[in-house]
Design a protein around this motif. Structure first.
Motif, PDB file in Angstrom:
ATOM      1  N   GLN A 522       0.834  -1.209   0.000  1.00 56.66           N
ATOM      2  CA  GLN A 522       0.000   0.000   0.000  1.00 56.66           C
ATOM      3  C   GLN A 522       0.859   1.245   0.000  1.00 56.66           C
ATOM      4  O   GLN A 522       1.811   1.361   0.770  1.00 56.66           O
ATOM      5  N   MET A 523       0.515   2.185  -0.889  1.00 52.78           N
ATOM      6  CA  MET A 523       1.182   3.480  -0.925  1.00 52.78           C
ATOM      7  C   MET A 523       0.235   4.542  -0.385  1.00 52.78           C
ATOM      8  O   MET A 523      -0.875   4.731  -0.916  1.00 52.78           O
ATOM      9  N   ASP A 524       0.650   5.215   0.660  1.00 56.72           N
ATOM     10  CA  ASP A 524      -0.067   6.372   1.190  1.00 56.72           C
ATOM     11  C   ASP A 524       0.593   7.622   0.623  1.00 56.72           C
ATOM     12  O   ASP A 524       1.806   7.816   0.777  1.00 56.72           O
ATOM     13  N   TRP A 540      -2.343  13.728   4.672  1.00 57.25           N
ATOM     14  CA  TRP A 540      -2.615  12.550   3.849  1.00 57.25           C
ATOM     15  C   TRP A 540      -3.594  12.921   2.744  1.00 57.25           C
ATOM     16  O   TRP A 540      -4.580  13.624   2.969  1.00 57.25           O
ATOM     17  N   ALA A 541      -3.322  12.462   1.529  1.00 61.70           N
ATOM     18  CA  ALA A 541      -4.174  12.779   0.384  1.00 61.70           C
ATOM     19  C   ALA A 541      -4.992  11.580  -0.068  1.00 61.70           C
ATOM     20  O   ALA A 541      -6.223  11.639  -0.124  1.00 61.70           O
ATOM     21  N   ARG A 542      -4.322  10.474  -0.404  1.00 58.78           N
ATOM     22  CA  ARG A 542      -4.997   9.265  -0.882  1.00 58.78           C
ATOM     23  C   ARG A 542      -4.132   8.060  -0.595  1.00 58.78           C
ATOM     24  O   ARG A 542      -2.935   8.189  -0.315  1.00 58.78           O
ATOM     25  N   SER A 543      -4.744   6.884  -0.739  1.00 57.86           N
ATOM     26  CA  SER A 543      -4.000   5.630  -0.613  1.00 57.86           C
ATOM     27  C   SER A 543      -4.473   4.651  -1.672  1.00 57.86           C
ATOM     28  O   SER A 543      -5.686   4.584  -1.980  1.00 57.86           O
ATOM     29  N   THR A 556      -7.847   2.426  -1.426  1.00 56.99           N
ATOM     30  CA  THR A 556      -8.241   2.151  -0.051  1.00 56.99           C
ATOM     31  C   THR A 556      -8.379   3.489   0.653  1.00 56.99           C
ATOM     32  O   THR A 556      -7.707   4.461   0.289  1.00 56.99           O
ATOM     33  N   TYR A 557      -9.240   3.563   1.637  1.00 56.38           N
ATOM     34  CA  TYR A 557      -9.696   4.868   2.118  1.00 56.38           C
ATOM     35  C   TYR A 557      -9.090   5.297   3.445  1.00 56.38           C
ATOM     36  O   TYR A 557      -9.543   6.267   4.046  1.00 56.38           O
TER      37      TYR A 557
END
Length: 560
Positions: A522-524, A540-543, A556-557
């Protein structure tokens, strides 16, 4: 500190780790050696507090390339006020180092010394071996009664360890004159990184004022002119190493770095660069050699093959990381004069490196195969954009003026290499290959299809997470419009024409945090409030993640 690697370990293996620290195996020291070059007025490479006649550690300390039994340590000592970076002067200076299990440096496991000389720009590397795997260590350098800061590092897990998770910071494109390095500060503050990946453009080569923040120099670099000589490249590296946020991150976790073009010159290839004029700026061979020498002097990086950055690191049974050098061997970027993007005689990787990468991916027995990749491998069709958007995008990407609607500096410009690599992944059923990429000054989450033209009907063979620039201009900066304005228009158009692209943010600056477990990678994605502010905040913007066995990206949220 308790190990973050949640590996099962019996009493026998614990005993083996302790025994591995026997004195005869504790250390291997390799001192850097290079050719001395006299320099002009280079005082700008030092921070405001100039060196006195006592030795000083003005550029911090760093560690890199973690192994299960070792780590590479780095520093630069300034022995006298005259011994400026790149000057080629200054006395030989004995530099000692100590490695311990605790921050107070009382539980010492290794110590030694070497000599810093002008021939290596007074930089020092110590390649420490005989350490325990998956372990936090602290280290310090000393010279002439002066101590460096104490810094933290950690080793990689044992080769066959059952690793629960890994966490890496991921960054790219740090342009000094375009802003402050708050991304480094926020990564350093986390305290949970096993290492951090720098995917290229650690420095930029331009003269002052040529590549800035929307035309404004936020802070001047040194030297002021475009860097061409060994002294120039040393001075520019030194300027970067004075940044307090960069020093803070180097003091917290080991770096794993590759170079891209700006460690040399814009759009570099094996025989030249867009930003190099043969003759007027010397020979490319001399400039390239100077850039490489300064890089290996000033970076805690082990060259796997002399003069390159391609190498492989392993993190237990969970992941291995193949790091690429996509500048040293590539053919010139395609244009009407230099050939087609589909020409099989043109290469991005070079034959030996591509064979090495294919063999390593096939032989890997880890759950995940990570590839540190300086330019985007996913296909990217830009011809569907309107002229008013295509023009600034072409400027950002350095597209040729002959009308090719692809970024020929990326894998798109070397389709035969990409076709061979992706066919190899598919033919050998190689799963869980994740490309980690910088360069393009945008954030992306992509599937990597065999045939982008028929996707999603054709297979996806890998996934790719691309991090945006830390400070270098992106699309909204080139157009000088409010952040988010361009992305709101361009992102849907890009995704419609490139169905393997799950997300693209063309406008914001920031960094990534990659977290890996057996089930998913997973990349955050994090963004900065203002690259021109030394006190920029991070959010944090998106994952996005890829689940094991799927070869596809999904949103993923929540961040890890």
């Amino acid at each position: 500190m308790t190990s973050r690697y949640r590996a099962s370990e019996d009493a026998g293996s614990r005993s083996e780790r302790v025994n591995s620290l026997s004195p005869r195996r504790r250390t291997v020291v390799k001192a850097a050696a290079a050719t001395a070059v006299l320099a002009g007025p280079l005082a700008g490479a030092l921070p405001a507090r100039a060196a006195t006649e006592a030795p000083a550690f003005l550029h911090g300390v760093a560690s890199g390339d973690p192994l299960p039994d070792g780590i590479l340590l780095w520093t630069r000592v300034t022995p006298t006020a005259a011994a400026l970076p790149g000057s080629g002067v200054g006395p030989d200076t004995e530099v000692s180092w100590v490695v311990a299990r605790d921050r107070a440096l009382t539980d010492v496991v290794a110590r030694g010394s070497t000599t810093a000389t002008a021939a290596s720009d007074h930089t020092v590397k110590a390649d420490i071996r005989g350490l325990a795997p998956a372990t936090e260590y602290w280290f310090r350098f000393s010279a002439g009664g002066t101590d460096s800061p104490v810094a933290r590092t950690r080793t990689a897990p044992a080769r066959d360890a059952a690793v629960g998770n890994l966490r890496f910071g991921v960054v790219s494109c740090a342009n000094w004159e375009a802003g402050y390095f708050a991304a480094y500060r926020h990564l350093a503050a986390r305290g949970d990184l096993d290492a951090w990946l720098h995917l290229g453009d650690y420095i930029y080569e331009y003269k002052s004022g040529e590549y800035t923040a929307r035309g404004t120099v936020v802070r001047p670099h040194a030297p002021a002119h475009e860097i061409l000589t060994l002294a120039d490249y040393r001075t520019r590296h030194a300027r970067y190493k004075t940044d307090p946020d960069l020093q803070a991150l180097h003091h917290k976790a080991p770096v794993i770095a590759i170079w891209d073009d700006h460690e040399f010159a814009d759009n570099a290839w094996s025989g030249g660069a867009v930003n190099h004029t043969e003759g007027a700026e010397g020979t490319w061979a001399a400039r390239q050699a100077a850039a490489k020498q300064a890089y290996f002097e000033w970076m805690p990086v082990r060259p796997a093959i002399e003069g390159t950055t391609y190498r492989r690191l392993r993190f237990g049974k969970l992941a291995d990381l193949s790091l690429l050098d996509l500048r040293s061997f590539r053919s010139q970027q395609a244009s009407t004069a230099s050939g087609s993007v589909d020409d099989p005689d043109r290469t991005l990787t070079g034959r030996a490196q591509l064979d090495w990468l294919k063999a390593g991916l096939k032989a890997s027995d880890t759950t995940w195969r990570l590839v540190g990749n300086s330019v985007m491998i996913s296909p990217f069709v830009v011809g569907s954009l309107s002229a008013d958007l295509l023009k600034p995008l072409a400027k950002l990407l350095g597209l040729p003026q002959e009308g090719l609607a692809v970024n020929t500096d990326q894998w798109d410009g070397y389709t035969d290499d990409r076709r061979e690599l992706l066919a190899h992944l598919r033919a050998n059923a190689i799963r869980n290959t994740v490309f980690l990429t910088g360069d393009i000054h945008m954030a992306w989450a992509n599937d990597v299809p065999v045939d982008a033209g028929t996707y999603p009907l054709s297979a996806s063979t890998a996934t790719e997470f691309v991090v945006t620039s830390m400070t270098s201009d992106n699309l909204d900066d080139i157009l000088k419009v409010p952040e988010g304005t361009v992305s709101a228009v361009v992102s849907p158009v890009i995704r419609a024409a490139n169905r393997h692209v799950h997300w693209v943010d063309t406008d914001r600056h920031g960094y990534g945090v990659l977290d890996i477990t057996a089930d998913r990678a997973q990349m955050d994605y994090y963004v900065l409030s203002d690259r021109t502010s030394a006190n920029a905040t991070s959010a944090w913007a998106r994952s996005y993640r890829t689940r094991s066995g799927t070869q596809k990206v999904e949103r993923t949220y929540d961040p890890v």
